[in-house]
Motif scaffolding. Sequence first.
Motif, PDB file in Angstrom:
ATOM      1  N   GLY A 162       0.812  -1.211   0.000  1.00 16.66           N
ATOM      2  CA  GLY A 162       0.000   0.000   0.000  1.00 16.66           C
ATOM      3  C   GLY A 162       0.847   1.263   0.000  1.00 16.66           C
ATOM      4  N   TYR A 163       0.211   2.371  -0.355  1.00 17.71           N
ATOM      5  CA  TYR A 163       0.884   3.668  -0.396  1.00 17.71           C
ATOM      6  C   TYR A 163       0.043   4.709   0.335  1.00 17.71           C
ATOM      7  N   ILE A 164       0.734   5.684   0.928  1.00 16.03           N
ATOM      8  CA  ILE A 164       0.081   6.846   1.515  1.00 16.03           C
ATOM      9  C   ILE A 164       0.198   7.991   0.513  1.00 16.03           C
ATOM     10  N   GLY A 165      -0.938   8.505   0.083  1.00 12.83           N
ATOM     11  CA  GLY A 165      -0.918   9.577  -0.894  1.00 12.83           C
ATOM     12  C   GLY A 165      -0.410   9.154  -2.254  1.00 12.83           C
ATOM     13  N   GLY A 166      -0.358   7.850  -2.488  1.00 10.36           N
ATOM     14  CA  GLY A 166       0.105   7.358  -3.780  1.00 10.36           C
ATOM     15  C   GLY A 166       1.595   7.437  -3.984  1.00 10.36           C
ATOM     16  N   LEU A 167       2.350   7.889  -2.967  1.00 10.37           N
ATOM     17  CA  LEU A 167       3.793   8.074  -3.120  1.00 10.37           C
ATOM     18  C   LEU A 167       4.623   7.305  -2.094  1.00 10.37           C
ATOM     19  N   VAL A 168       4.235   7.415  -0.814  1.00  6.10           N
ATOM     20  CA  VAL A 168       5.048   6.853   0.271  1.00  6.10           C
ATOM     21  C   VAL A 168       4.538   5.456   0.634  1.00  6.10           C
ATOM     22  N   PRO A 169       5.401   4.427   0.526  1.00  2.71           N
ATOM     23  CA  PRO A 169       4.974   3.064   0.879  1.00  2.71           C
ATOM     24  C   PRO A 169       4.588   2.952   2.351  1.00  2.71           C
ATOM     25  N   VAL A 170       3.499   2.264   2.616  1.00  2.00           N
ATOM     26  CA  VAL A 170       3.048   2.036   3.993  1.00  2.00           C
ATOM     27  C   VAL A 170       4.117   1.291   4.792  1.00  2.00           C
ATOM     28  N   SER A 171       4.744   0.302   4.167  1.00  9.71           N
ATOM     29  CA  SER A 171       5.761  -0.500   4.855  1.00  9.71           C
ATOM     30  C   SER A 171       6.957   0.351   5.278  1.00  9.71           C
ATOM     31  N   PHE A 172       7.315   1.335   4.461  1.00 15.21           N
ATOM     32  CA  PHE A 172       8.411   2.252   4.790  1.00 15.21           C
ATOM     33  C   PHE A 172       8.090   3.042   6.057  1.00 15.21           C
ATOM     34  N   LEU A 173       6.864   3.580   6.131  1.00 19.69           N
ATOM     35  CA  LEU A 173       6.450   4.338   7.314  1.00 19.69           C
ATOM     36  C   LEU A 173       6.353   3.440   8.541  1.00 19.69           C
ATOM     37  N   LEU A 174       5.863   2.218   8.352  1.00 22.50           N
ATOM     38  CA  LEU A 174       5.750   1.266   9.457  1.00 22.50           C
ATOM     39  C   LEU A 174       7.122   0.980  10.060  1.00 22.50           C
ATOM     40  N   VAL A 175       8.098   0.767   9.203  1.00 25.46           N
ATOM     41  CA  VAL A 175       9.457   0.477   9.674  1.00 25.46           C
ATOM     42  C   VAL A 175      10.034   1.681  10.427  1.00 25.46           C
ATOM     43  N   LEU A 176       9.815   2.876   9.914  1.00 24.45           N
ATOM     44  CA  LEU A 176      10.318   4.074  10.582  1.00 24.45           C
ATOM     45  C   LEU A 176       9.715   4.228  11.974  1.00 24.45           C
ATOM     46  N   VAL A 177       8.407   4.002  12.093  1.00 22.87           N
ATOM     47  CA  VAL A 177       7.743   4.113  13.397  1.00 22.87           C
ATOM     48  C   VAL A 177       8.311   3.080  14.369  1.00 22.87           C
ATOM     49  N   LEU A 178       8.442   1.850  13.917  1.00 24.24           N
ATOM     50  CA  LEU A 178       8.994   0.796  14.777  1.00 24.24           C
ATOM     51  C   LEU A 178      10.422   1.125  15.203  1.00 24.24           C
ATOM     52  N   MET A 179      11.210   1.626  14.278  1.00 22.02           N
ATOM     53  CA  MET A 179      12.597   1.952  14.595  1.00 22.02           C
ATOM     54  C   MET A 179      12.690   3.046  15.655  1.00 22.02           C
ATOM     55  N   VAL A 180      11.879   4.101  15.503  1.00 24.64           N
ATOM     56  CA  VAL A 180      11.901   5.203  16.460  1.00 24.64           C
ATOM     57  C   VAL A 180      11.426   4.731  17.844  1.00 24.64           C
ATOM     58  N   VAL A 181      10.363   3.947  17.877  1.00 23.56           N
ATOM     59  CA  VAL A 181       9.824   3.454  19.149  1.00 23.56           C
ATOM     60  C   VAL A 181      10.839   2.571  19.867  1.00 23.56           C
ATOM     61  N   PHE A 182      11.414   1.602  19.149  1.00 27.75           N
ATOM     62  CA  PHE A 182      12.359   0.689  19.799  1.00 27.75           C
ATOM     63  C   PHE A 182      13.654   1.399  20.191  1.00 27.75           C
ATOM     64  N   GLN A 183      14.093   2.350  19.387  1.00 28.37           N
ATOM     65  CA  GLN A 183      15.300   3.103  19.740  1.00 28.37           C
ATOM     66  C   GLN A 183      15.070   3.908  21.015  1.00 28.37           C
ATOM     67  N   PHE A 184      13.887   4.490  21.136  1.00 31.30           N
ATOM     68  CA  PHE A 184      13.536   5.229  22.358  1.00 31.30           C
ATOM     69  C   PHE A 184      13.517   4.287  23.566  1.00 31.30           C
ATOM     70  N   LEU A 185      12.866   3.137  23.402  1.00 37.44           N
ATOM     71  CA  LEU A 185      12.783   2.181  24.509  1.00 37.44           C
ATOM     72  C   LEU A 185      14.169   1.686  24.923  1.00 37.44           C
ATOM     73  N   LEU A 186      15.043   1.512  23.934  1.00 36.01           N
ATOM     74  CA  LEU A 186      16.385   1.009  24.219  1.00 36.01           C
ATOM     75  C   LEU A 186      17.204   1.996  25.035  1.00 36.01           C
ATOM     76  N   ARG A 187      17.074   3.286  24.714  1.00 34.72           N
ATOM     77  CA  ARG A 187      17.953   4.287  25.314  1.00 34.72           C
ATOM     78  C   ARG A 187      17.328   5.076  26.455  1.00 34.72           C
ATOM     79  N   LYS A 188      16.004   5.056  26.569  1.00 33.93           N
ATOM     80  CA  LYS A 188      15.357   5.938  27.540  1.00 33.93           C
ATOM     81  C   LYS A 188      14.517   5.217  28.582  1.00 33.93           C
ATOM     82  N   THR A 189      14.540   3.894  28.611  1.00 30.52           N
ATOM     83  CA  THR A 189      13.708   3.160  29.563  1.00 30.52           C
ATOM     84  C   THR A 189      14.520   2.128  30.336  1.00 30.52           C
TER      85      THR A 189
END
Length: 324
Positions: free
Chosen positions: A160-187
């Motif tokens: 799937g795409y958001i707005g016909g340009l940005v892949p959904v999977s790309f955004l999903l990976v970015l969100v997961l990366m930011v969340v886990f990086q935060f949990l790793l360093r700040k919790t």
Amino acid sequence: MKGRYPYWRRQWASLMPICLAIIILALFIGWNSSAFFTLRNLQNLFMKAASAQIMAFGMTMLAIAGRLDLSGAAVMGLSLLLGLYGSSFFQLPAWLTILIILGLGALMGGLTGFFVAKIRMPSLLTTMAILQIFRGLFLRINEGTSYTEMGISFRWLGNGYIGGLVPVSFLLVLVLMVVFQFLLRKTVWGYHIRAIGEDDQVAKAAGIPVDRYVWKLFVYAGILYGLAAVVLAGRIGVVDSSLANGQEWTVLPGIVLGGCSLYGGKGSFLGSYLGILLLCMLDNGCNLMNVSSYWTQLIQGLIIFAAVFMDTLPKYWKERGAEE
């Protein structure tokens, strides 16, 4: 406020080599192939990398805790196949099918974690055996057929795409990366898994429930493997005997390239994201430039060898200094 900066300086300093490598490789491929920087190719690149990156996040948390997991690709295949067969039989909606696949991944990860955390079996050999068992079950159930009964809503995460340009999977990976990086360093959770990876006996003496943490990490990794399977199946639209076969041998070197130590206690989710991206970019570039697959494997092997060598070198010098 002042105490934050040294960490970020160290973080970016450790990631600078792989960031430079990605930039130089991108410029080199773009110079030799005009197709590389096209929107369609970049979309394909990030969509193809997404499944491996999600799988890498599961392997990363275990590697930081000092445990290696080679069963990820087999968990992906078996959880996906069982979930899709069950969905087809009971006519389940896409969202419930995805939850079942994630649940099956958690169950398989928990089973592996039981043997590693509770029975104290070595993680490398145990997960290698689990890989063979799950892959064998997958092939037996699949029996060489191709499963394609996946609806549009199920495939949305993978193609799937958001707005016909940005892949959904790309955004999903970015969100997961930011969340886990935060949990790793700040919790506390992140502090504990780093402490377990550095020395689990010291961590246990400090009151950290090591066995419970390790078991939970395998469960979390299993969920991520299930999610990676959903993304992969959504992108390619078919489940057959080759699904994710051997993907662990791309992901493990990728997280090492990203700064994960094979000895535990060190690594980041951002680094693993970049490591997988580098290997996928190399594969994409070689295809665009019509480089022989033999040379592609050779180049990948040299890069992986260099990463493992650089990971091992500090430990070697430390042990040598202690002996002297």
